[in-house]
Design a protein around this motif. Structure first.
Motif, PDB file in Angstrom:
ATOM      1  N   VAL A 101      58.824  61.237  50.868  1.00 18.22           N
ATOM      2  CA  VAL A 101      59.016  60.408  49.774  1.00 18.22           C
ATOM      3  C   VAL A 101      60.019  59.283  50.139  1.00 18.22           C
ATOM      4  O   VAL A 101      59.760  58.150  49.908  1.00 18.22           O
ATOM      5  CB  VAL A 101      59.594  61.203  48.590  1.00 18.22           C
ATOM      6  CG1 VAL A 101      59.969  60.403  47.536  1.00 18.22           C
ATOM      7  CG2 VAL A 101      58.529  62.260  48.258  1.00 18.22           C
ATOM      8  N   LEU A 102      61.039  59.719  51.230  1.00 19.59           N
ATOM      9  CA  LEU A 102      62.012  58.788  51.336  1.00 19.59           C
ATOM     10  C   LEU A 102      61.369  57.731  52.326  1.00 19.59           C
ATOM     11  O   LEU A 102      61.547  56.508  52.213  1.00 19.59           O
ATOM     12  CB  LEU A 102      63.075  59.427  52.122  1.00 19.59           C
ATOM     13  CG  LEU A 102      64.097  60.212  51.252  1.00 19.59           C
ATOM     14  CD1 LEU A 102      64.969  61.282  52.212  1.00 19.59           C
ATOM     15  CD2 LEU A 102      65.180  59.083  50.751  1.00 19.59           C
ATOM     16  N   LEU A 103      60.347  57.890  53.167  1.00 17.96           N
ATOM     17  CA  LEU A 103      59.915  56.740  53.973  1.00 17.96           C
ATOM     18  C   LEU A 103      59.052  56.167  53.188  1.00 17.96           C
ATOM     19  O   LEU A 103      59.001  54.912  53.544  1.00 17.96           O
ATOM     20  CB  LEU A 103      58.935  57.733  55.124  1.00 17.96           C
ATOM     21  CG  LEU A 103      59.575  58.631  56.126  1.00 17.96           C
ATOM     22  CD1 LEU A 103      58.354  59.555  56.735  1.00 17.96           C
ATOM     23  CD2 LEU A 103      60.354  57.907  57.098  1.00 17.96           C
ATOM     24  N   TRP A 104      58.258  56.557  52.290  1.00 12.92           N
ATOM     25  CA  TRP A 104      57.480  55.638  51.313  1.00 12.92           C
ATOM     26  C   TRP A 104      58.490  54.546  50.697  1.00 12.92           C
ATOM     27  O   TRP A 104      58.073  53.380  50.442  1.00 12.92           O
ATOM     28  CB  TRP A 104      56.953  56.322  50.262  1.00 12.92           C
ATOM     29  CG  TRP A 104      56.083  55.694  49.476  1.00 12.92           C
ATOM     30  CD1 TRP A 104      56.366  55.225  48.127  1.00 12.92           C
ATOM     31  CD2 TRP A 104      54.686  55.084  49.710  1.00 12.92           C
ATOM     32  NE1 TRP A 104      55.266  54.192  47.453  1.00 12.92           N
ATOM     33  CE2 TRP A 104      54.400  54.334  48.474  1.00 12.92           C
ATOM     34  CE3 TRP A 104      53.861  55.335  50.576  1.00 12.92           C
ATOM     35  CZ2 TRP A 104      53.040  53.638  48.456  1.00 12.92           C
ATOM     36  CZ3 TRP A 104      52.381  54.707  50.607  1.00 12.92           C
ATOM     37  CH2 TRP A 104      52.095  53.958  49.494  1.00 12.92           C
ATOM     38  N   ARG A 105      59.833  55.102  50.268  1.00 16.97           N
ATOM     39  CA  ARG A 105      60.609  54.259  49.731  1.00 16.97           C
ATOM     40  C   ARG A 105      61.398  53.368  50.578  1.00 16.97           C
ATOM     41  O   ARG A 105      62.445  52.400  49.957  1.00 16.97           O
ATOM     42  CB  ARG A 105      61.618  55.200  48.947  1.00 16.97           C
ATOM     43  CG  ARG A 105      60.851  55.696  47.570  1.00 16.97           C
ATOM     44  CD  ARG A 105      61.664  56.449  46.858  1.00 16.97           C
ATOM     45  NE  ARG A 105      60.926  56.777  45.407  1.00 16.97           N
ATOM     46  CZ  ARG A 105      61.572  57.282  44.512  1.00 16.97           C
ATOM     47  NH1 ARG A 105      62.827  57.546  44.370  1.00 16.97           N
ATOM     48  NH2 ARG A 105      60.889  57.753  43.393  1.00 16.97           N
ATOM     49  N   GLY A 106      61.316  53.394  51.915  1.00 15.78           N
ATOM     50  CA  GLY A 106      61.901  52.519  53.010  1.00 15.78           C
ATOM     51  C   GLY A 106      63.216  53.166  53.522  1.00 15.78           C
ATOM     52  O   GLY A 106      63.803  52.287  54.480  1.00 15.78           O
ATOM     53  N   SER A 108      64.709  54.467  56.702  1.00 14.35           N
ATOM     54  CA  SER A 108      64.517  53.770  57.983  1.00 14.35           C
ATOM     55  C   SER A 108      64.517  55.060  58.947  1.00 14.35           C
ATOM     56  O   SER A 108      65.091  56.285  58.712  1.00 14.35           O
ATOM     57  CB  SER A 108      65.406  53.014  58.337  1.00 14.35           C
ATOM     58  OG  SER A 108      66.765  53.665  58.689  1.00 14.35           O
ATOM     59  N   LEU A 109      63.847  54.988  60.158  1.00  8.67           N
ATOM     60  CA  LEU A 109      63.733  55.969  61.136  1.00  8.67           C
ATOM     61  C   LEU A 109      65.217  56.462  61.728  1.00  8.67           C
ATOM     62  O   LEU A 109      65.696  57.362  61.922  1.00  8.67           O
ATOM     63  CB  LEU A 109      63.098  55.479  62.182  1.00  8.67           C
ATOM     64  CG  LEU A 109      61.453  55.314  62.095  1.00  8.67           C
ATOM     65  CD1 LEU A 109      60.679  55.020  63.498  1.00  8.67           C
ATOM     66  CD2 LEU A 109      60.960  56.821  61.555  1.00  8.67           C
ATOM     67  N   ASN A 110      66.209  55.397  61.789  1.00  9.84           N
ATOM     68  CA  ASN A 110      67.558  55.589  61.877  1.00  9.84           C
ATOM     69  C   ASN A 110      68.310  56.494  61.011  1.00  9.84           C
ATOM     70  O   ASN A 110      68.908  57.426  61.519  1.00  9.84           O
ATOM     71  CB  ASN A 110      68.059  54.153  62.046  1.00  9.84           C
ATOM     72  CG  ASN A 110      67.758  53.411  63.444  1.00  9.84           C
ATOM     73  OD1 ASN A 110      67.351  54.202  64.631  1.00  9.84           O
ATOM     74  ND2 ASN A 110      67.920  52.130  63.337  1.00  9.84           N
ATOM     75  N   ALA A 335      64.422  55.616  68.154  1.00 10.20           N
ATOM     76  CA  ALA A 335      65.418  55.885  67.115  1.00 10.20           C
ATOM     77  C   ALA A 335      66.043  57.237  67.601  1.00 10.20           C
ATOM     78  O   ALA A 335      66.993  57.349  67.235  1.00 10.20           O
ATOM     79  CB  ALA A 335      64.597  56.252  65.500  1.00 10.20           C
ATOM     80  N   PHE A 336      65.426  58.172  68.013  1.00  8.25           N
ATOM     81  CA  PHE A 336      66.156  59.337  68.401  1.00  8.25           C
ATOM     82  C   PHE A 336      67.009  59.161  69.539  1.00  8.25           C
ATOM     83  O   PHE A 336      68.190  59.677  69.562  1.00  8.25           O
ATOM     84  CB  PHE A 336      64.903  60.477  68.593  1.00  8.25           C
ATOM     85  CG  PHE A 336      65.712  61.802  69.247  1.00  8.25           C
ATOM     86  CD1 PHE A 336      66.358  62.567  68.313  1.00  8.25           C
ATOM     87  CD2 PHE A 336      65.691  61.996  70.399  1.00  8.25           C
ATOM     88  CE1 PHE A 336      67.079  63.845  68.973  1.00  8.25           C
ATOM     89  CE2 PHE A 336      66.310  63.200  71.260  1.00  8.25           C
ATOM     90  CZ  PHE A 336      67.076  64.086  70.192  1.00  8.25           C
ATOM     91  N   ARG A 337      66.605  58.637  70.810  1.00 11.81           N
ATOM     92  CA  ARG A 337      67.458  58.280  71.795  1.00 11.81           C
ATOM     93  C   ARG A 337      68.585  57.435  71.364  1.00 11.81           C
ATOM     94  O   ARG A 337      69.705  57.508  71.952  1.00 11.81           O
ATOM     95  CB  ARG A 337      66.858  57.696  72.749  1.00 11.81           C
ATOM     96  CG  ARG A 337      65.632  58.381  73.580  1.00 11.81           C
ATOM     97  CD  ARG A 337      64.547  57.681  74.210  1.00 11.81           C
ATOM     98  NE  ARG A 337      63.524  58.433  75.091  1.00 11.81           N
ATOM     99  CZ  ARG A 337      62.390  57.961  75.291  1.00 11.81           C
ATOM    100  NH1 ARG A 337      62.109  56.615  75.164  1.00 11.81           N
ATOM    101  NH2 ARG A 337      61.720  58.827  76.036  1.00 11.81           N
ATOM    102  N   ARG A 338      68.282  56.548  70.502  1.00 13.86           N
ATOM    103  CA  ARG A 338      69.382  55.741  69.864  1.00 13.86           C
ATOM    104  C   ARG A 338      70.357  56.724  69.054  1.00 13.86           C
ATOM    105  O   ARG A 338      71.789  56.860  69.175  1.00 13.86           O
ATOM    106  CB  ARG A 338      69.121  54.663  68.949  1.00 13.86           C
ATOM    107  CG  ARG A 338      70.392  53.785  68.392  1.00 13.86           C
ATOM    108  CD  ARG A 338      69.601  52.893  67.363  1.00 13.86           C
ATOM    109  NE  ARG A 338      70.773  51.942  66.587  1.00 13.86           N
ATOM    110  CZ  ARG A 338      71.312  52.591  65.492  1.00 13.86           C
ATOM    111  NH1 ARG A 338      70.868  53.681  64.887  1.00 13.86           N
ATOM    112  NH2 ARG A 338      72.000  51.824  64.814  1.00 13.86           N
ATOM    113  N   GLY A 339      69.980  57.347  68.183  1.00 12.94           N
ATOM    114  CA  GLY A 339      70.740  58.352  67.551  1.00 12.94           C
ATOM    115  C   GLY A 339      71.593  59.550  68.375  1.00 12.94           C
ATOM    116  O   GLY A 339      72.655  59.730  67.754  1.00 12.94           O
ATOM    117  N   GLU A 340      71.062  59.735  69.350  1.00 15.17           N
ATOM    118  CA  GLU A 340      71.855  60.619  70.150  1.00 15.17           C
ATOM    119  C   GLU A 340      73.020  60.102  70.812  1.00 15.17           C
ATOM    120  O   GLU A 340      73.926  60.875  71.087  1.00 15.17           O
ATOM    121  CB  GLU A 340      70.913  61.161  71.613  1.00 15.17           C
ATOM    122  CG  GLU A 340      69.820  62.337  71.162  1.00 15.17           C
ATOM    123  CD  GLU A 340      69.264  62.767  72.506  1.00 15.17           C
ATOM    124  OE1 GLU A 340      69.684  63.964  72.739  1.00 15.17           O
ATOM    125  OE2 GLU A 340      68.713  62.011  73.103  1.00 15.17           O
TER     126      GLU A 340
END
Length: 399
Positions: A101-106, A108-110, A335-340
């Protein structure tokens, strides 16, 4: 077939009285994906983004990089199809498989990674929630809590508040998600009763995926699923094939229209099948055969249905499929590597936002105790040194 083994129908019909017949499941797409309508390509792409995220985050949990995770495998159509049927300003109360639902509403992956990793970009909960317990006021998505069914009576109240708000009355509804296991909790009945009596524009969306953790649906209730309960509360009800994204879309659109126009609740039971384990704390093959899961993947796959529909209309082909999969894989990993690499919020945030105004004495006492422990052990106990290095201020900035 939906997991309830009920008959199917192509006529969308909401009912509010019990009959002696088994409730049929509304369907648009059959197993070969022969029928459909608008939003199809976007729905399929968002459905496909879910497993791309689930595969990466499930695996990194197994590597010890996040503490917990829950996938949406097998339920992509129910989640994305329902999200597509709402207005982006409708209030959503999730259970724990509603990341789509959140992905549908924009969202972000971050932002997804920020919440799951608990880093400084987790603006909603500041690293204080378990992974996949999302919350985003900007996306009208109320923060998820772990106890089952607590969100159901809350949603009835939120819907009633919308009804009483002159600025939003007649414009918005509340959507609340829950599983068939949560429908065995008293909160389900309290929420249904409250919404029906007070006239709350709330859509109750049950994802009946066949299992409440390890308890199969056949051991949870003796009646005809969850849909049969709606008429007892005077609530308009429909059962929909939850693996048919376009049927879910149509059902939610009509439920939303009715709920807002009449200021009354609606119950939707989406029959689907949980292909994945309940969570990273579960091994579902301890209570169901692997062959059953593999059979569901092949015979009633919601992603395959939507892909066949798109291909039949000339809107999709193998090249588009491969490009999408490669793009999602690269974007999710990036996005995962950045988040780490990002720091976590200051450790002192553990004690903020709980009470308004001045911090009460017992939280100050707990904060001071933690501060003393940090001063005493943070430089001598290796596990603490390693973990505290991830926080802003090396974990020693106490408020």
């Amino acid at each position: 077939m939906p997991n309830s083994a009920s008959p199917v129908t192509t006529e969308l019909h909401f009912f509010d009285a019990v009959s002696d017949k088994v409730i049929p499941a509304y369907r648009v797409l059959d197993g070969n994906g022969q029928i459909g309508e608008a939003f199809a390509r976007k729905i399929y792409e968002k459905m496909s983004l879910l497993p791309a995220l689930d595969n990466v985050l499930y695996n990194v949990q197994r590597q010890g990089k996040i503490s917990f995770y829950m996938t949406t495998h097998g339920e992509e159509a129910a989640v994305i199809g329902s999200a597509a049927g709402l207005d982006d300003t409708d209030e959503v109360m999730g259970q724990y498989r509603e990341m789509g639902v959140l992905l549908w509403r924009g969202f972000s992956l971050n932002a997804i990674m920020g919440q799951c990793l608990g880093n400084e970009e987790d603006s909603g909960t500041k690293g204080r929630q378990m992974p996949v317990h999302f919350g985003s006021p900007a996306h009208h998505f109320h923060t998820i809590s772990s106890p089952l069914a607590t969100q159901i009576p809350q949603a009835a109240g939120v819907g009633y508040a919308l009804k009483r708000d002159p600025a939003r009355r007649g414009k918005n509804c509340t959507m609340v998600y829950f599983g068939e296991g949560a429908a065995s909790e008293g909160d389900f009945h309290a929420g249904m009763l409250l919404a029906s009596v007070l006239g709350s524009p709330t859509v109750f969306f049950c994802r009946n995926n066949g299992f409440a953790i390890s308890t199969p649906a056949a051991e949870q209730y003796a009646g005809d699923g969850i849909a049969s309960r709606g008429p007892g509360y005077g609530v308009k009800t429909v059962r929909v094939d939850g693996n048919d994204a376009l049927a879910v879309l149509a059902a939610v659109r009509e439920a939303r229209r009715y709920a807002i126009a009449e200021s009354k609740p609606v119950l939707i039971e989406a029959t689907t099948y949980r292909v994945g384990h309940h969570s990273t704390s579960d091994d579902s093959f301890a209570y169901r055969p692997r062959s059953e899961v593999e059979n569901w993947k092949k015979t009633d796959n919601p992603l395959w249905r939507m892909r066949r529909f798109l291909e039949g209309r000339g809107w999709w082909d193998e090249a588009a499929e491969q490009e999408m999969k490669d793009r999602y894989k690269n974007e999710v990993l990036a996005a995962f590597r950045r988040g780490e690499t990002l720091k976590r919020h200051p450790l002192g945030e553990l004690f903020t936002d709980v009470y308004g105004g001045e911090m009460p004495w017992h939280l100050k006492e707990q904060r001071d105790e933690l501060s003393a422990l940090l001063k005493k052990y943070s430089n001598v106990w290796e596990p603490w040194k390693k973990e505290l290095a991830k926080f802003q201020g090396n974990g020693k900035e106490m408020l």
